[in-house]
Design an enzyme around this catalytic site. Structure first.
Site, mmCIF file in Angstrom:
data_model
loop_
_atom_site.group_PDB
_atom_site.id
_atom_site.type_symbol
_atom_site.label_atom_id
_atom_site.label_comp_id
_atom_site.label_asym_id
_atom_site.label_seq_id
_atom_site.Cartn_x
_atom_site.Cartn_y
_atom_site.Cartn_z
ATOM 1 N N GLU A 49 0.876 -1.172 0.000
ATOM 2 C CA GLU A 49 0.000 0.000 0.000
ATOM 3 C C GLU A 49 0.913 1.221 0.000
ATOM 4 O O GLU A 49 1.406 1.645 1.033
ATOM 5 C CB GLU A 49 -0.908 -0.011 1.226
ATOM 6 C CG GLU A 49 -1.843 1.177 1.329
ATOM 7 C CD GLU A 49 -2.557 1.251 2.656
ATOM 8 O OE1 GLU A 49 -2.720 2.385 3.172
ATOM 9 O OE2 GLU A 49 -2.967 0.198 3.186
ATOM 10 N N ARG A 53 1.891 10.058 0.571
ATOM 11 C CA ARG A 53 2.506 11.043 1.455
ATOM 12 C C ARG A 53 3.713 11.693 0.787
ATOM 13 O O ARG A 53 4.269 12.666 1.307
ATOM 14 C CB ARG A 53 2.944 10.389 2.767
ATOM 15 C CG ARG A 53 1.813 9.753 3.544
ATOM 16 C CD ARG A 53 2.322 9.094 4.808
ATOM 17 N NE ARG A 53 1.326 8.202 5.391
ATOM 18 C CZ ARG A 53 1.530 7.448 6.456
ATOM 19 N NH1 ARG A 53 2.711 7.487 7.073
ATOM 20 N NH2 ARG A 53 0.580 6.655 6.916
ATOM 21 N N THR A 77 -3.352 6.475 1.920
ATOM 22 C CA THR A 77 -3.449 7.890 2.287
ATOM 23 C C THR A 77 -4.015 8.710 1.129
ATOM 24 O O THR A 77 -3.552 9.798 0.818
ATOM 25 C CB THR A 77 -2.078 8.459 2.736
ATOM 26 O OG1 THR A 77 -1.381 7.507 3.527
ATOM 27 C CG2 THR A 77 -2.277 9.709 3.599
ATOM 28 N N LYS A 137 -11.290 0.524 6.592
ATOM 29 C CA LYS A 137 -10.061 0.686 7.363
ATOM 30 C C LYS A 137 -10.433 1.213 8.747
ATOM 31 O O LYS A 137 -11.348 2.035 8.891
ATOM 32 C CB LYS A 137 -9.138 1.677 6.644
ATOM 33 C CG LYS A 137 -7.818 1.939 7.347
ATOM 34 C CD LYS A 137 -6.912 2.792 6.478
ATOM 35 C CE LYS A 137 -5.578 3.054 7.160
ATOM 36 N NZ LYS A 137 -4.623 3.744 6.271
#
Length: 220
Positions: A49, A53, A77, A137
């Protein structure tokens, strides 16, 4: 096929469950992408994953998707629709969000993109379930009550499963994966940048194998 049934039908949820641990990767340098994917696959955790960022995320996803097609590469993210589209264009096979963004979820469902949005409150999980989302999640797991909170939610949202991330490690892996409401966990301990700062990915492979073996012990 309605709503998110395609995620079950195309085997995505099964692939996530089989991995047990989804490595959450932060990469600043695209040259690290392929050797990291190799180390994870050889260590028995064929998933990555890659978080948005850093600016390198799309290129890293593309490299892994092309060089290691057996690695379940996705984008993490993902905060907005623009990032989601960039991720899929780069080759991400799924997107993961740290929160619930309605635009991202609705777009993913309409485009049949595998998506795991975050849901930690009853209100969030209710909305996600009403969209047909079967897995959310749970982040940050260690701050939102961990296994106890997941069990409480699962007792009401029967059949919904969670992917806890945040504070998960080898020591508490068994506690999470033994819970039937947990499809897998997200973890960073096997892919911390300090492990491969010198260009050596042996430690990543070793820790990934340790995690993979632990998953097998817990679930078999």
């Amino acid at each position: 096929m309605s709503s998110s049934e395609y995620m079950r039908e195309n085997g995505f949820y099964e692939d996530v469950a089989r991995c047990g641990v989804m490595p959450v990767v932060v990469l600043d340098d695209p040259t690290d992408a392929v050797p990291l994917a190799r180390a994870l696959e050889e260590g028995g955790l064929p998933a990555a994953e890659v978080t948005f960022r850093t600016d390198a995320a799309p290129e890293c996803i593309s490299l892994i998707a092309h060089e290691y097609p057996n690695v379940l590469v996705g984008a993490g993210t993902v905060l907005d629709l623009e990032q989601a589209k960039r991720a899929v264009d780069a080759g991400a096979r799924y997107i993961v969000s740290p929160g619930t963004d309605c635009d991202v979820v609705e777009w993913a469902l309409s485009e049949r993109v595998n998506v795991i949005p975050a849901g930690v409150t009853p209100t969030e999980v209710t909305w996600l379930r009403n969209q047909g989302i079967e897995v959310s999640k749970f982040f940050p797991a260690n701050l939102f009550g961990g296994v106890e909170a997941i069990s409480a939610l699962a007792s009401v949202f029967v059949g919904h499963r969670f992917m806890p991330t945040g504070g998960v490690n080898l020591d508490n892996l068994g506690e999470y994966l033994s819970n039937p409401a947990v499809i897998a966990v997200g973890g960073t301990w096997m892919v911390k940048p300090t492990l491969f700062a010198g260009g050596d990915f042996d430690e990543v492979e070793r820790i990934a194998r340790e995690a993979s073996e632990r998953v097998s012990e817990i679930r078999l």
